[in-house]
Design a protein around this motif. Structure first.
Motif, PDB file in Angstrom:
ATOM      1  N   GLN A 145       0.825  -1.210   0.000  1.00 10.81           N
ATOM      2  CA  GLN A 145       0.000   0.000   0.000  1.00 10.81           C
ATOM      3  C   GLN A 145       0.862   1.264   0.000  1.00 10.81           C
ATOM      4  OE1 GLN A 145      -3.614   0.219  -0.156  1.00 10.81           O
ATOM      5  NE2 GLN A 145      -2.992  -1.787  -0.945  1.00 10.81           N
ATOM      6  N   ILE A 146       1.969   1.212   0.709  1.00  9.76           N
ATOM      7  CA  ILE A 146       2.897   2.353   0.719  1.00  9.76           C
ATOM      8  C   ILE A 146       3.449   2.601  -0.685  1.00  9.76           C
ATOM      9  CG2 ILE A 146       5.160   3.142   1.551  1.00  9.76           C
ATOM     10  CD1 ILE A 146       4.522   1.544   4.161  1.00  9.76           C
ATOM     11  N   LEU A 147       3.786   1.535  -1.374  1.00 11.12           N
ATOM     12  CA  LEU A 147       4.362   1.650  -2.706  1.00 11.12           C
ATOM     13  C   LEU A 147       3.321   1.991  -3.768  1.00 11.12           C
ATOM     14  CD1 LEU A 147       6.808  -1.413  -2.694  1.00 11.12           C
ATOM     15  CD2 LEU A 147       7.298   0.952  -2.021  1.00 11.12           C
ATOM     16  N   ASP A 148       2.129   1.385  -3.672  1.00  9.41           N
ATOM     17  CA  ASP A 148       1.139   1.513  -4.753  1.00  9.41           C
ATOM     18  C   ASP A 148       0.068   2.567  -4.499  1.00  9.41           C
ATOM     19  OD1 ASP A 148       2.492  -0.433  -6.098  1.00  9.41           O
ATOM     20  OD2 ASP A 148       1.055  -2.042  -5.662  1.00  9.41           O
ATOM     21  N   ASP A 149      -0.288   2.800  -3.235  1.00 13.38           N
ATOM     22  CA  ASP A 149      -1.327   3.790  -2.937  1.00 13.38           C
ATOM     23  C   ASP A 149      -0.703   5.144  -2.591  1.00 13.38           C
ATOM     24  OD1 ASP A 149      -3.962   4.686  -2.651  1.00 13.38           O
ATOM     25  OD2 ASP A 149      -3.890   4.403  -0.487  1.00 13.38           O
ATOM     26  N   LEU A 150       0.214   5.146  -1.634  1.00 10.06           N
ATOM     27  CA  LEU A 150       0.929   6.394  -1.332  1.00 10.06           C
ATOM     28  C   LEU A 150       1.842   6.797  -2.484  1.00 10.06           C
ATOM     29  CD1 LEU A 150       2.207   6.302   2.386  1.00 10.06           C
ATOM     30  CD2 LEU A 150       0.314   7.613   1.438  1.00 10.06           C
ATOM     31  N   LYS A 151       2.400   5.794  -3.141  1.00  8.24           N
ATOM     32  CA  LYS A 151       3.372   5.985  -4.230  1.00  8.24           C
ATOM     33  C   LYS A 151       4.654   6.675  -3.744  1.00  8.24           C
ATOM     34  CE  LYS A 151       0.012   5.893  -7.980  1.00  8.24           C
ATOM     35  NZ  LYS A 151       0.269   4.472  -8.259  1.00  8.24           N
ATOM     36  N   ALA A 152       5.109   6.246  -2.553  1.00  6.34           N
ATOM     37  CA  ALA A 152       6.399   6.732  -2.056  1.00  6.34           C
ATOM     38  C   ALA A 152       7.510   6.222  -2.967  1.00  6.34           C
ATOM     39  CB  ALA A 152       6.623   6.240  -0.622  1.00  6.34           C
ATOM     40  N   LYS A 153       8.402   7.099  -3.374  1.00  3.66           N
ATOM     41  CA  LYS A 153       9.493   6.730  -4.287  1.00  3.66           C
ATOM     42  C   LYS A 153      10.834   6.595  -3.571  1.00  3.66           C
ATOM     43  CE  LYS A 153       8.762   6.058  -7.945  1.00  3.66           C
ATOM     44  NZ  LYS A 153       8.211   4.818  -8.535  1.00  3.66           N
ATOM     45  N   ASN A 154      10.853   6.881  -2.286  1.00  3.66           N
ATOM     46  CA  ASN A 154      12.066   6.727  -1.476  1.00  3.66           C
ATOM     47  C   ASN A 154      11.666   6.081  -0.161  1.00  3.66           C
ATOM     48  OD1 ASN A 154      14.104   8.518  -3.092  1.00  3.66           O
ATOM     49  ND2 ASN A 154      12.282   9.798  -2.855  1.00  3.66           N
ATOM     50  N   ILE A 155      12.405   5.056   0.235  1.00  2.00           N
ATOM     51  CA  ILE A 155      12.040   4.334   1.453  1.00  2.00           C
ATOM     52  C   ILE A 155      13.294   3.885   2.196  1.00  2.00           C
ATOM     53  CG2 ILE A 155      11.874   2.057   0.327  1.00  2.00           C
ATOM     54  CD1 ILE A 155       9.268   1.669   2.072  1.00  2.00           C
ATOM     55  N   ARG A 156      13.233   3.974   3.511  1.00  2.00           N
ATOM     56  CA  ARG A 156      14.327   3.452   4.344  1.00  2.00           C
ATOM     57  C   ARG A 156      13.806   2.211   5.054  1.00  2.00           C
ATOM     58  NH1 ARG A 156      17.550   5.584   9.681  1.00  2.00           N
ATOM     59  NH2 ARG A 156      15.452   6.054  10.401  1.00  2.00           N
ATOM     60  N   ILE A 157      14.464   1.086   4.803  1.00  2.00           N
ATOM     61  CA  ILE A 157      14.041  -0.179   5.397  1.00  2.00           C
ATOM     62  C   ILE A 157      15.197  -0.773   6.211  1.00  2.00           C
ATOM     63  CG2 ILE A 157      12.228  -0.677   3.733  1.00  2.00           C
ATOM     64  CD1 ILE A 157      14.175  -2.433   2.201  1.00  2.00           C
TER      65      ILE A 157
END
Length: 360
Positions: A82-94
């Motif tokens: 959901q973070i990737l497809d709905d929010l469409k965040a393009k930068n992530i710290r995992i």
């Protein structure tokens, strides 16, 4: 009577004026006055020279912890998508959590972190990958149980370095990983952790550079309480936190009582600090921008009045405006898992939808 009093005041004024002139005539007094004037004006001069300018194009991102998502009772894989497809965040710290990856000595399971990397890579999302012993989310340190039982400090270090080496070798093939973060706030005394020795951290960084010499390394410090430069000098980028309202006991300073507290820092203090310690702004990333409450229990159990003490809707907007004015061009929100929990479990989509507008 009136004219007499007026005349007396005039005489007293002349005497005072004469006395002031006599005092100023002394060199020492003049030096003291000039020094006091300089002290008063110096902060304004510093602010004028070093005041921040908001970045033209801010790259926003989020932090994501599969552990925290599970703690909130969420399906961590679904939330991530959901973070990737709905929010469409393009930068992530995992985070590559050591206690999950090497539950048993020398038996590595990278399936969780590889799944996260591959899903991000499919969508051209850039990753900061955090590894080490002290990494994001409370209690901060996530060592395997078998490691904690080791008696020798030297053996503990060797096992940690082996884990770091193996992790870099396993994950460096993924192009989505743009930056390695080694440890998290290693010198900041927060969390349930053994102290991080500088020489151990230096050895971890050497291992990362040896097995992946092409990617830059980020080391994190507290934005509010850290010294910054010693941490920055160890890597290529400095990561900092940006928290405004917290719940904490400040290392027992208040007799063990926890308090709600707002940091008395203006947005421009970060830029001035960076300039004074000699770190270019383009090499500082706000890796933890407060965007969720901080209270005495996990946020899923926190009463609304306590949530609002540190992260109301107004606080969210104010913090975003504050961060934008600080002059940094990369900022990662802290609390995306909670945004989703609020939306799905508390019928409050404000944080999720507001952030969606920012990312899109």
């Amino acid at each position: 009577m009136f004219f007499k009093r007026k005349l007396t005041l005039k005489k007293e004024s002349k005497k005072a004026s004469k006395l002031v002139k006599q005092l100023i005539s002394f060199k020492l007094v003049r030096i003291i006055l000039i020094a006091l004037l300089f002290i008063l004006l110096f902060p304004f001069v510093i602010f004028f020279i070093h005041r921040p300018k908001p970045a033209d194009n801010i790259r926003y991102g989020v932090n994501y912890s599969d552990k925290y998502a599970r703690d909130l009772g969420l399906d961590w894989k679904y939330v991530y998508i959901q973070i990737l497809d709905d929010l469409k965040a393009k930068n992530i710290r995992i985070v590559a959590y050591w206690d999950d990856i090497e539950k048993d000595k020398d038996k590595y399971d990278y399936s969780n972190i590889i799944w996260q990397i591959e899903e991000a890579q499919k969508r051209d999302v850039d990753i900061i990958l955090t590894l080490g012993r002290k990494v994001p989310r409370y209690p901060e340190c996530f060592e395997p149980d078998w490691w904690k039982e080791l008696d020798s400090k030297n053996t503990k270090e060797m096992e940690l370095l082996e884990y770091v080496r193996n992790t870099v070798e396993e994950l460096k093939k993924y192009e989505a990983v743009k930056i390695w973060q080694v440890e998290n706030e290693p010198f900041f005394p927060f969390g349930v952790c053994e102290k991080t020795d500088k020489d151990v951290l230096e050895n971890e960084i050497k291992i990362v550079r040896q097995y992946d010499p092409t990617r830059p390394i980020l080391v994190q410090d507290s934005g509010e309480g850290g010294f910054w430069y010693p941490t920055y000098a160890l890597g290529d980028y400095l990561g900092i936190s940006m928290y405004r309202k917290i719940w904490y006991d400040f290392w027992g300073l208040f007799m063990g009582n926890f308090i709600y507290f707002q940091y008395p820092l203006a947005h421009w203090t970060y830029k001035i600090k960076a300039d004074l310690v000699g770190i270019p702004m383009e090499y500082i990333i706000v890796t933890e921008l407060q965007a969720e409450p901080w209270g005495p229990v996990i946020n899923s159990l926190l009463p609304q009045k306590d949530k609002d003490m540190t992260m109301s809707r107004n606080d969210f907007i104010d913090t975003l405006n504050y961060a934008q004015k600080a002059g940094f061009d990369r900022m990662y929100f802290w609390g995306v898992e909670w945004w989703y929990w609020e939306k799905e479990m508390n019928n409050n989509s404000f944080f999720w939808n507001t952030s969606k507008a920012i990312f899109q």
